[in-house]
Write an enzyme that holds these catalytic residues in place. Structure first.
Site, PDB file in Angstrom:
ATOM      1  N   CYS A   1      -0.234   4.211   2.120  1.00 55.77           N
ATOM      2  CA  CYS A   1      -0.480   4.245   3.777  1.00 55.77           C
ATOM      3  C   CYS A   1      -0.178   2.787   4.416  1.00 55.77           C
ATOM      4  CB  CYS A   1      -1.834   4.848   4.131  1.00 55.77           C
ATOM      5  SG  CYS A   1      -2.152   5.000   5.586  1.00 55.77           S
ATOM      6  N   SER A   2      -1.236   2.242   4.587  1.00 59.85           N
ATOM      7  CA  SER A   2      -1.305   0.753   5.063  1.00 59.85           C
ATOM      8  C   SER A   2      -2.195   0.065   5.071  1.00 59.85           C
ATOM      9  CB  SER A   2      -1.132   1.139   6.701  1.00 59.85           C
ATOM     10  OG  SER A   2      -2.075   1.865   7.152  1.00 59.85           O
ATOM     11  N   CYS A   3      -3.115   0.006   3.871  1.00 60.06           N
ATOM     12  CA  CYS A   3      -4.273  -0.848   3.450  1.00 60.06           C
ATOM     13  C   CYS A   3      -3.690  -2.243   3.380  1.00 60.06           C
ATOM     14  CB  CYS A   3      -4.896  -0.204   2.340  1.00 60.06           C
ATOM     15  SG  CYS A   3      -5.976   1.199   2.706  1.00 60.06           S
TER      16      CYS A   3
ATOM     17  N   CYS B   1       0.855  -0.999   0.117  1.00 59.70           N
ATOM     18  CA  CYS B   1      -0.098   0.199   0.019  1.00 59.70           C
ATOM     19  C   CYS B   1       1.093   1.187  -0.081  1.00 59.70           C
ATOM     20  CB  CYS B   1      -0.929   0.131   1.250  1.00 59.70           C
ATOM     21  SG  CYS B   1      -1.938   1.739   1.231  1.00 59.70           S
TER      22      CYS B   1
END
Lengths: 215, 113
Positions: free
Chosen positions: A119-121, A116
């Site tokens: 971000c941090s998906c 991702c």
């Protein structure tokens, strides 16, 4: 230049957590925001507690179960590749959010990697929370433009004639890698296969390996 | 490098940049971090703040804060700002509540000793 910002908070050990440790500024902010919203009846305090239980119940063993089933059952694999979410739900893995899941099959010719960049998906319903390295700049920045070098840092060598496909997750579309079933596992049961499948293999940074135990 | 890159590439948009070696770090979430994560999910379920709003809220903190705050510190700071923007909370209300939370903790220390 290395990114040595406070992204590296986990580098220094956290102090032991005791009940009487003074809560930090942001911890106080979290408590205050939550309590204010509960007072406004925007949601109940029990919903937070329940969601913590949900988060605790999500680990890579769920994803491993899905992978092992796909290895054993070609019809299931077809459904899984067609619609990751409904195929997981078939195995009783509920999706607590609005995300869709796309399962990417590794083959002899294609190796998949998920990231991702923004971000941090991450496929949280089937893998739980992502490791810190997945959320930090080096992996996010480099996975999309030099995946082979990134994989080498995980000890994974992908031959040049194998295509690497990198899939960049979004808020609503998440990915899961269906790794190659290792050779020599023909006689293993579905549960034994699931035990071989690791989180990192389902992110795509390492293969699933199998070493026959010596008798 | 022209300043237009600042417009074209917001702080979160780091895919393709060069960066250091990958250190395979992980940590168990602290209790408050896990509560913060659960709060994020519940805010999303109730359509109060969705995942993309959260991401943009973090980005809107600016690169200095993004660099200096930890992951969940960024989340809670972003939530507070978004709730102010939506008129759900005011900065004053949050400040008063934070004082109350801290006073409560201090009181709990006194009664325990």
């Amino acid at each position: 230049m290395t990114d040595h910002g406070h992204d590296h908070d986990h580098d220094h050990p956290h102090e032991a957590i005791t009940a009487d440790e003074r809560p930090g500024y942001y911890e106080i902010m979290e408590t205050a925001v939550r309590e204010l919203l509960v007072e406004r009846k925007l949601f109940g305090a029990d919903e937070i507690r329940r969601q913590i239980e949900v988060l605790d119940s999500r680990t890579p063993t769920l994803g491993a179960k899905v992978v092992a089933r796909a290895w054993m059952d070609p019809a299931y694999k077809e459904r899984l590749l067609e619609n990751g979410r409904t195929a997981c739900e078939e195995l009783g893995i509920t999706f607590y959010d609005d995300t869709q899941l796309i399962v990417l099959e590794n083959t002899a010719d294609v190796h998949n990697l998920i990231v991702c960049t923004l971000c941090s998906c991450y496929p949280r319903p089937v893998l739980g929370l992502p490791p810190d390295w997945y959320k930090l700049k080096p992996y996010r920045a480099r996975a999309v433009h030099e995946p082979r070098a990134v994989l080498e840092e995980f000890g994974t060598h992908i031959p040049d004639d194998v295509e690497i496909r990198v899939s960049d997750s979004t808020a609503v579309i998440r990915y899961l890698v269906l790794p190659l079933r290792p050779a020599g596992t023909e006689a293993l049961s579905e549960d034994e296969l699931a035990d071989l499948v690791t989180r990192d293999a389902m992110i795509g940074v390492i293969p699933v390996s199998y070493e026959k135990e010596a008798a | 490098m022209g300043s237009e890159l600042l417009v074209k590439k917001l702080p979160n948009d780091i895919g393709g940049e060069s960066a250091g070696k990958i250190e395979r770090v992980e940590h168990e979430l602290l209790p408050w971090e896990k509560r913060c994560h659960a709060l994020a999910d519940v805010l999303d379920f109730h359509k109060i703040i969705n995942t993309e709003e959260k991401r943009r809220g973090v980005e809107a903190l600016g690169s200095e804060m993004v660099g200096k705050l930890t992951y969940y510190e960024r989340w809670i700071a972003a939530f507070a700002n978004i709730l102010f923007q939506k008129g759900i909370l005011t900065p004053g209300e949050l400040a008063v509540k934070m004082e109350e939370v801290e006073r409560r903790w201090l009181a709990s220390q006194q009664s325990a000793s």
